[in-house]
Design an enzyme around this catalytic site. Structure first.
Site, PDB file in Angstrom:
ATOM      1  CG  LEU A   1     -17.657  -6.232 -12.055  1.00 49.86           C
ATOM      2  CD1 LEU A   1     -16.275  -5.918 -12.627  1.00 49.86           C
ATOM      3  CD2 LEU A   1     -18.228  -4.988 -11.371  1.00 49.86           C
ATOM      4  CG  ASP A   2     -24.207  -5.128 -15.021  1.00 46.70           C
ATOM      5  OD1 ASP A   2     -24.605  -5.994 -14.233  1.00 46.70           O
ATOM      6  OD2 ASP A   2     -24.594  -3.941 -15.021  1.00 46.70           O
ATOM      7  CE  LYS A   3     -22.084 -10.581 -23.373  1.00 43.95           C
ATOM      8  NZ  LYS A   3     -23.113 -11.189 -24.224  1.00 43.95           N
TER       9      LYS A   3
ATOM     10  CG  HIS B   1     -28.481  -4.186 -14.020  1.00 46.77           C
ATOM     11  ND1 HIS B   1     -27.330  -4.750 -14.504  1.00 46.77           N
ATOM     12  CD2 HIS B   1     -29.492  -4.787 -14.698  1.00 46.77           C
ATOM     13  CE1 HIS B   1     -27.635  -5.665 -15.420  1.00 46.77           C
ATOM     14  NE2 HIS B   1     -28.923  -5.710 -15.546  1.00 46.77           N
TER      15      HIS B   1
ATOM     16  CE  LYS C   1     -24.556  -1.063 -16.760  1.00 50.78           C
ATOM     17  NZ  LYS C   1     -24.507  -2.418 -17.292  1.00 50.78           N
TER      18      LYS C   1
END
Ligand code: URA
Length: 244
Positions: free
Chosen positions: A102-104, A193, A196
């Site tokens: 998962l992204d930060k 990502h 997004k």
């Protein structure tokens, strides 16, 4: 399995430390002092005790974390806190790692395990295990977007995604009077990502992102951000469900 290997795998010490513990009579197998660290035992049948405490052997651990924003989904990072930094030492002997990234700044469901085969099956695009996200979007999400997601979207790098399911939960008014939407989106791949970039492809920005489901496994909402717990056997199986 050798007794010293079992205890070593569980993080009770190096081979020589375990040898010493055996010599000192700290280890018993089925009630008998185990003087020989290389003795063979059956971890499923034999009762092994260390200082009178039963040691239960298992090869794999499966944890569900509610990942907080601000830490990275890696086992090591030079600059940032990792999800593994949040895990108790008792689990670290198993060498756990996160299943996918998962992204930060993304929160929510992250499975942490040392079962590489399970991880591969859950992440493999061929297995089509769905991942469901809750998101807040900077503009109103409309029927046209649902249709665009359902066809798959070009997200750059020569890549068009597989069809994704977009559901509008509600539209809200931001402080400045503009409209935004809360949505769920379900994807069955995990490109960098991806969520997004899919919204960028329809001219919108993700303001907040949280994973709520992987396969048939839902985030336990009673976990605070940064907390985790073990999965039950049933829950481990749910992870590979293709229908949600
Ligand atoms: N898609 C994203 O854009 N970010 C994540 O962290 C997960 C899916």
């Amino acid at each position: 399995m050798r007794l010293d290997k079992m205890l070593g795998n569980l993080g009770y010490g190096t081979r020589s430390e375990i040898k010493k513990m055996c010599r000192q009579g700290m280890v018993t197998v089925n009630g008998q002092e185990a003087k020989k660290p290389d003795q063979h035992i059956n971890p499923d049948q034999d009762q092994v005790c260390l200082n009178g405490q039963e040691v239960s052997y298992r090869e794999y651990i499966y944890l569900m974390m509610n990942k907080p924003a601000g830490c990275v989904s890696a086992t090591f990072d030079r600059y940032d806190q990792t999800v593994i930094d949040l895990i108790n030492p008792e689990y670290l002997a198993f060498d756990p790692f996160p299943v996918g990234r998962l992204d930060k700044d993304t929160e929510g469901l992250l499975v942490i395990t040392n079962d590489g085969q399970l991880s591969h099956r859950v992440l493999s695009p061929k297995k089509h295990v769905p991942k469901k996200y809750y998101a807040q979007i900077d503009q109103e999400v409309v029927a046209r977007d649902i249709e665009a997601f359902s066809k798959g979207l070009y997200i750059g790098d020569d890549y068009t995604t597989r069809p994704a399911k977009l559901e509008i939960i509600r539209t809200f008014e931001a402080d400045d009077g503009s409209l935004g939407s809360e949505i769920y989106v379900t994807i069955s791949e995990g490109k960098f990502h991806q969520v997004k970039r899919m919204f960028e492809a329809v001219g919108k920005q993700v303001l907040y992102l949280k994973r709520v489901q992987m396969g048939g496994l839902s985030l336990d909402e009673s976990l605070e951000l940064g907390q985790y717990r073990e999965l039950t056997e049933e829950e481990v199986k749910l992870l590979e469900d293709r229908e949600i």
